[in-house]
Write a protein that holds these residues in place. Structure first.
Motif, PDB file in Angstrom:
ATOM      1  N   CYS A 278       0.824  -1.214   0.000  1.00 35.62           N
ATOM      2  CA  CYS A 278       0.000   0.000   0.000  1.00 35.62           C
ATOM      3  C   CYS A 278       0.858   1.264   0.000  1.00 35.62           C
ATOM      4  O   CYS A 278       0.494   2.278  -0.617  1.00 35.62           O
ATOM      5  CB  CYS A 278      -0.903   0.011   1.238  1.00 35.62           C
ATOM      6  N   TYR A 279       1.995   1.205   0.673  1.00 38.13           N
ATOM      7  CA  TYR A 279       2.891   2.369   0.799  1.00 38.13           C
ATOM      8  C   TYR A 279       4.318   1.926   0.473  1.00 38.13           C
ATOM      9  O   TYR A 279       5.182   1.811   1.350  1.00 38.13           O
ATOM     10  CB  TYR A 279       2.794   2.957   2.211  1.00 38.13           C
ATOM     11  N   PRO A 280       4.586   1.644  -0.815  1.00 44.00           N
ATOM     12  CA  PRO A 280       5.881   1.078  -1.221  1.00 44.00           C
ATOM     13  C   PRO A 280       7.066   1.990  -0.966  1.00 44.00           C
ATOM     14  O   PRO A 280       8.206   1.511  -0.935  1.00 44.00           O
ATOM     15  CB  PRO A 280       5.690   0.814  -2.722  1.00 44.00           C
ATOM     16  N   GLU A 281       6.828   3.281  -0.751  1.00 48.49           N
ATOM     17  CA  GLU A 281       7.936   4.204  -0.492  1.00 48.49           C
ATOM     18  C   GLU A 281       8.641   3.899   0.832  1.00 48.49           C
ATOM     19  O   GLU A 281       9.738   4.425   1.102  1.00 48.49           O
ATOM     20  CB  GLU A 281       7.431   5.651  -0.493  1.00 48.49           C
ATOM     21  N   LEU A 282       8.036   3.043   1.651  1.00 50.80           N
ATOM     22  CA  LEU A 282       8.640   2.693   2.938  1.00 50.80           C
ATOM     23  C   LEU A 282       9.511   1.450   2.845  1.00 50.80           C
ATOM     24  O   LEU A 282      10.103   1.022   3.838  1.00 50.80           O
ATOM     25  CB  LEU A 282       7.551   2.484   3.999  1.00 50.80           C
ATOM     26  N   SER A 283       9.609   0.848   1.640  1.00 53.75           N
ATOM     27  CA  SER A 283      10.521  -0.273   1.413  1.00 53.75           C
ATOM     28  C   SER A 283      11.913   0.277   1.112  1.00 53.75           C
ATOM     29  O   SER A 283      12.084   1.465   0.803  1.00 53.75           O
ATOM     30  CB  SER A 283      10.043  -1.126   0.233  1.00 53.75           C
ATOM     31  N   CYS A 284      12.901  -0.587   1.183  1.00 49.85           N
ATOM     32  CA  CYS A 284      14.258  -0.175   0.834  1.00 49.85           C
ATOM     33  C   CYS A 284      14.317   0.184  -0.645  1.00 49.85           C
ATOM     34  O   CYS A 284      13.758  -0.531  -1.493  1.00 49.85           O
ATOM     35  CB  CYS A 284      15.246  -1.298   1.156  1.00 49.85           C
ATOM     36  N   ASP A 285      14.987   1.277  -0.985  1.00 52.59           N
ATOM     37  CA  ASP A 285      15.023   1.811  -2.350  1.00 52.59           C
ATOM     38  C   ASP A 285      15.608   0.810  -3.342  1.00 52.59           C
ATOM     39  O   ASP A 285      16.664   0.219  -3.105  1.00 52.59           O
ATOM     40  CB  ASP A 285      15.870   3.091  -2.382  1.00 52.59           C
ATOM     41  N   GLY A 286      14.879   0.634  -4.457  1.00 50.13           N
ATOM     42  CA  GLY A 286      15.399  -0.133  -5.584  1.00 50.13           C
ATOM     43  C   GLY A 286      15.477  -1.627  -5.370  1.00 50.13           C
ATOM     44  O   GLY A 286      16.037  -2.341  -6.205  1.00 50.13           O
ATOM     45  N   SER A 290      10.194  -6.189   0.070  1.00 43.71           N
ATOM     46  CA  SER A 290      10.692  -7.390   0.734  1.00 43.71           C
ATOM     47  C   SER A 290       9.840  -7.801   1.916  1.00 43.71           C
ATOM     48  O   SER A 290      10.020  -8.885   2.463  1.00 43.71           O
ATOM     49  CB  SER A 290      12.123  -7.150   1.225  1.00 43.71           C
ATOM     50  N   GLY A 291       8.942  -6.946   2.324  1.00 40.89           N
ATOM     51  CA  GLY A 291       8.154  -7.234   3.514  1.00 40.89           C
ATOM     52  C   GLY A 291       8.770  -6.691   4.778  1.00 40.89           C
ATOM     53  O   GLY A 291       8.305  -6.983   5.880  1.00 40.89           O
ATOM     54  N   VAL A 292       9.844  -5.882   4.649  1.00 40.17           N
ATOM     55  CA  VAL A 292      10.528  -5.304   5.805  1.00 40.17           C
ATOM     56  C   VAL A 292      10.616  -3.795   5.607  1.00 40.17           C
ATOM     57  O   VAL A 292      11.057  -3.316   4.555  1.00 40.17           O
ATOM     58  CB  VAL A 292      11.954  -5.893   5.966  1.00 40.17           C
ATOM     59  N   TYR A 293      10.180  -3.047   6.625  1.00 45.06           N
ATOM     60  CA  TYR A 293      10.287  -1.585   6.554  1.00 45.06           C
ATOM     61  C   TYR A 293      11.752  -1.168   6.458  1.00 45.06           C
ATOM     62  O   TYR A 293      12.631  -1.755   7.096  1.00 45.06           O
ATOM     63  CB  TYR A 293       9.691  -0.942   7.809  1.00 45.06           C
ATOM     64  N   CYS A 294      12.010  -0.137   5.659  1.00 47.74           N
ATOM     65  CA  CYS A 294      13.370   0.388   5.527  1.00 47.74           C
ATOM     66  C   CYS A 294      13.774   1.051   6.840  1.00 47.74           C
ATOM     67  O   CYS A 294      13.162   2.033   7.270  1.00 47.74           O
ATOM     68  CB  CYS A 294      13.438   1.396   4.380  1.00 47.74           C
ATOM     69  N   ALA A 295      14.812   0.510   7.463  1.00 43.17           N
ATOM     70  CA  ALA A 295      15.266   1.031   8.757  1.00 43.17           C
ATOM     71  C   ALA A 295      16.098   2.298   8.605  1.00 43.17           C
ATOM     72  O   ALA A 295      16.376   2.985   9.595  1.00 43.17           O
ATOM     73  CB  ALA A 295      16.077  -0.035   9.485  1.00 43.17           C
ATOM     74  N   GLY A 296      16.481   2.617   7.361  1.00 43.23           N
ATOM     75  CA  GLY A 296      17.251   3.838   7.136  1.00 43.23           C
ATOM     76  C   GLY A 296      16.389   5.025   6.759  1.00 43.23           C
ATOM     77  O   GLY A 296      16.892   6.133   6.569  1.00 43.23           O
ATOM     78  N   ASN A 297      15.093   4.796   6.643  1.00 40.06           N
ATOM     79  CA  ASN A 297      14.163   5.828   6.208  1.00 40.06           C
ATOM     80  C   ASN A 297      13.356   6.317   7.410  1.00 40.06           C
ATOM     81  O   ASN A 297      12.569   5.566   7.994  1.00 40.06           O
ATOM     82  CB  ASN A 297      13.231   5.232   5.136  1.00 40.06           C
ATOM     83  N   ASP A 298      13.515   7.591   7.770  1.00 42.73           N
ATOM     84  CA  ASP A 298      12.781   8.132   8.920  1.00 42.73           C
ATOM     85  C   ASP A 298      11.277   8.107   8.699  1.00 42.73           C
ATOM     86  O   ASP A 298      10.499   8.089   9.665  1.00 42.73           O
ATOM     87  CB  ASP A 298      13.235   9.566   9.209  1.00 42.73           C
ATOM     88  N   GLN A 299      10.841   8.082   7.426  1.00 45.10           N
ATOM     89  CA  GLN A 299       9.408   8.005   7.156  1.00 45.10           C
ATOM     90  C   GLN A 299       8.808   6.688   7.660  1.00 45.10           C
ATOM     91  O   GLN A 299       7.625   6.636   8.022  1.00 45.10           O
ATOM     92  CB  GLN A 299       9.151   8.150   5.654  1.00 45.10           C
ATOM     93  N   SER A 300       9.618   5.612   7.706  1.00 44.88           N
ATOM     94  CA  SER A 300       9.133   4.338   8.248  1.00 44.88           C
ATOM     95  C   SER A 300       8.716   4.514   9.703  1.00 44.88           C
ATOM     96  O   SER A 300       7.661   4.038  10.135  1.00 44.88           O
ATOM     97  CB  SER A 300      10.214   3.254   8.149  1.00 44.88           C
TER      98      SER A 300
END
Length: 761
Positions: A278-286, A290-300
């Motif tokens: 639903c909100y793919p911008e919270l996945s790791c870029d590129g 993967s089913g895991v929130y990007c831990a480097g993205n403050d938006q997560s």
């Protein structure tokens, strides 16, 4: 004078009969910690009153009692606030210690339930209701004089229900809560969010329920394969559902009336495919989703904190569960944002990055007035100091956390995963994982010896977990819960010094009538017949023993394959046989079948002289018990991990069996296995059975090509060769392996063939 003497004599008889009247023990579960029965009975009648203090909670509990009496005994009692004789008094002492404790006294003047709190009062009511049921034993509300003093051993007595994989309606969730309440359980862990379904309304992120709560149903695929969120009105078959905030409030209030705390689980940082689609911008870029929130993205973190901010007001209990299990860290280690985060925070590996993620969320949850609890993987990389651990991968994580000073809820896969089988019958409904039988649950104790004495208080209690990969209906949920939740309730409520397995078995028998009256779909697995066959070399006979787990009820059987009735032979001693038999055994309770039947054909054509020669050797990992496994009278169940299967990859199964002597045969049968959903095991493409008298000239008695079956469910395929009886000394069986798994299979690589138990007669 004679009349007077006769009256005195009659009165003495009445007194004597009252004093010798047997005490009706109605099987209270969980077993109270102190019970003292006395002679005499009190009967609840129309003139009996319910006496309460003038409070909303007391009035609610009184209304539940009155509803129970009306339904079961057609009684409608008046409720008063002044002391009365011939009354059921509901009192609250409001003690600070043992708040869940209660005392129940039944005397000639009535019934008094005294709770150390309203919760204790509610538990006293549950005990009273059990004393008045089942109606097969209690035809009128007449109760023995008794004094019960009771309080639970552990404060966390719960069950987790997964509604992400398969959605459960609001009313069905309430029925699950009812089952917990009747067993004095007090925690309902609600797994609302996982990778394949978002089930809770979040106003700030409406796509989570517009799209994340629904998934496309794909032919020959389980929900988590090629998972794809969609919209409810999309074309094709769509599955899903979610709870509005009003639904959540209603269920939480319903649970609160039954003194059950609801713990929501909002899964992070893994198991998050539904949210990230639903909100793919919270996945790791590129790197795709993967089913895991990007831990480097403050938006997560902003996203999850906003969600928690909406979740917290809906759930008054102190805990929020964040999951934290089975986090795939590969995307983190390849993501530039995550690598930068690790560099900035001086983190050495993926485990430390996970610890950073959990710690950051714990700090926010704490600002919301809540405590973080998560699965034992949150220990990896370091645990936040205020976090509570739920130990599911055995006891080890819980031991580590408790010894480090953290609170722990024990919930090990064995024996507390209620999605696992509770019986060994091939007729058990679909399940996931291993085998957790009733008595293994009963004998569970949540405090291991490896926890130091001064840290044992950190074990809050335990809970069962019911994942729903294979479970789609309330009826199936009831089956997996019952009667195991009764065993767990006693494991967590009753002091170990008061537990008695044999007494529990007697009480569970009575409890079955209660569950029947309530129309619950409970499992009879613990009373379904099991078998053991040995060979007596002295008498040259086979010896068949029957039993069930609880060792209760008559086991009726026939040896000709016909279903037994109440007039069939009752098993009382081992059955000895020297010719093949077709066993059909069934447990009977009150002249009615209970549990699953046992149907097996046991052979006698194989002796110690028998030798088997394999063209292609079986796998040592799946040897079934060695060369004699094919004729040891041990049948495998429909599970790939059953040790009785014999398997080999890629190559054909080819055996020649030298019987050692001539046998007059007319039948040869054997089983093959397939389970596409969980294994690479497939049915063979062709099976041939041939027989010989001299070992040189063979006659084919069976040859059949087997069509492909694409069903994902486990399959046991029975192959049977029936032929004109003649002398046989050698048997040759060939089963063609596919070699490679077909394109449509969910896996790639070599196909396996699994074989079990050759029967002859």
């Amino acid at each position: 004078m004679k009349l007077l003497n006769r009256l005195i004599f009659c009165m003495l008889l009445i007194v004597i009969s009252c004093k010798t009247q047997p005490i009706k023990k109605t099987g209270i579960i969980p077993q109270p910690n102190e019970v003292n029965y006395q002679d005499g009975t009190f009967t609840i009648a129309e003139k009996t009153t319910i006496v309460i203090e003038n409070s909303k909670q007391s009035l609610l509990i009184a209304s539940k009692l009155n509803a129970f009496l009306a339904k079961n005994f057609d009684l409608n009692l008046k409720t008063k606030t002044e002391p009365q004789l011939n009354a059921i008094q509901l009192l609250v002492t409001k003690k600070e210690t043992e708040k869940e404790g209660y005392q129940l006294d039944i005397t000639k003047t009535g019934i008094v339930i005294t709770g150390n709190s309203y919760q204790g009062l509610f538990y006293g009511l549950q005990t009273l209701k059990q004393m008045l049921t089942p109606k097969t034993l209690i035809t009128k509300p007449s109760l023995n004089f008794v004094n019960i003093k009771d309080a639970p051993e552990f404060g966390w007595r719960g069950m987790m229900l997964d509604v992400s994989r398969h959605f459960l309606t609001k009313d069905s969730v309430k029925k699950v809560i009812d089952i917990l309440a009747m067993h004095k359980m007090n925690k309902f862990h609600w797994h609302l969010v996982d990778g394949i379904g978002w089930r809770i309304q979040i106003d700030k992120y409406p796509e989570l329920t517009k799209k994340g709560a629904w998934r496309k149903v794909k032919e020959n695929s389980t929900p988590w394969e090629n998972f794809e969120t969609t919209y409810k009105d999309s074309q094709g078959e769509v599955y899903g559902g979610f709870y509005t905030k009003d639904d959540i409030k209603e269920i939480v209030a319903y649970a609160a009336e039954r003194y059950i705390d609801v713990i929501p689980e909002i899964e992070m940082p893994g198991h998050s495919e539904a949210a990230l689609q639903c909100y793919p911008e919270l996945s790791c870029d590129g790197l795709g989703i993967s089913g895991v929130y990007c831990a480097g993205n403050d938006q997560s973190f902003e996203f999850l904190q906003n969600i928690i901010s909406e979740v917290v007001p809906l759930f008054p209990y102190e805990y929020v569960h964040i999951g934290g299990d089975e986090v795939g860290k590969d995307s983190w280690l390849r993501c530039e944002k995550c690598k930068k985060r690790m560099n900035d925070e001086d983190l050495q590996d993926g485990e430390e990055l996970q610890s950073y993620f959990v710690t950051r969320m714990e700090k926010f949850i704490y600002t919301q007035g809540k405590k973080l609890i998560g699965w034992d993987e949150i220990l990896e990389g370091g645990l936040p100091e205020r976090a509570t651990v739920m130990s599911w991968r055995g006891f080890e994580g819980g031991i580590e956390a408790a010894n480090a000073g953290h609170d722990v809820v024990m919930s090990p896969g064995f024996p507390l995963y209620f999605d696992h089988n509770q019986g060994k019958s091939e007729y058990e409904p679909p399940s996931w994982g291993g085998y957790n039988n009733l008595l293994s649950v009963y004998n569970f104790y949540p405090i291991p010896d490896d926890i130091t004495a001064d840290k044992k208080h950190h074990i809050l209690g335990a809970q069962a977990n019911l994942w729903t990969e294979q479970i789609k209906t309330l009826s199936h949920i009831e089956y997996m819960m019952l009667p195991r939740i009764a065993a767990l309730s006693e494991a967590l409520w009753t002091s170990p010094s008061q537990k008695n397995e044999q007494d529990f078995i007697k009480r569970i028998d009575i409890h079955f009538d209660r569950l029947t009256a309530l129309k619950y779909n409970f499992a009879g697995s613990a009373v379904s017949p099991e078998y053991k066959v040995t060979y007596d070399k002295t008498s040259k006979e086979f010896v068949l023993e029957l039993k069930n787990e609880l060792e209760i009820y008559d086991l009726k059987y026939t040896l000709d394959g016909i279903a037994p009735t109440t007039s069939a032979e009752t098993y009382s001693k081992p059955i000895r046989f020297s010719t093949p038999i077709e066993l059909y055994a069934q447990a009977f309770r009150k002249d009615e079948p209970i549990g699953f039947p046992l149907k097996k054909m046991f052979s006698t054509g194989f002796s110690e002289k028998c030798k088997v020669t394999y063209t292609n050797p079986y796998s040592e990992s799946y040897n079934g018990g060695g060369d004699q496994a094919l004729f040891n009278n041990k049948f495998a169940n429909a599970r790939g991990d059953d040790p009785n299967w014999q398997g080999l990859p890629k190559k054909d199964f080819e055996v020649t069996i030298d019987l050692g002597e001539s046998n007059k045969l007319s039948y040869i049968g054997l089983n093959f296995f397939q389970h596409i959903d969980a294994t690479s095991v497939m049915l063979p493409t062709e099976v041939t059975i041939a027989v010989s008298e001299d070992g040189t000239t063979y006659e084919t008695v069976f040859n059949q090509a087997l069509r492909s079956i694409k069903s994902r469910a486990p399959i046991i395929k029975r192959i049977e060769a029936k032929f004109t009886a003649h002398n046989v000394s050698f048997v040759k069986i060939t089963a063609k392996n596919r070699g490679k798994l077909p394109e449509w299979h969910i896996r790639k690589g070599d196909a396996w063939v699994f074989i079990d138990e050759i029967s002859m007669k």
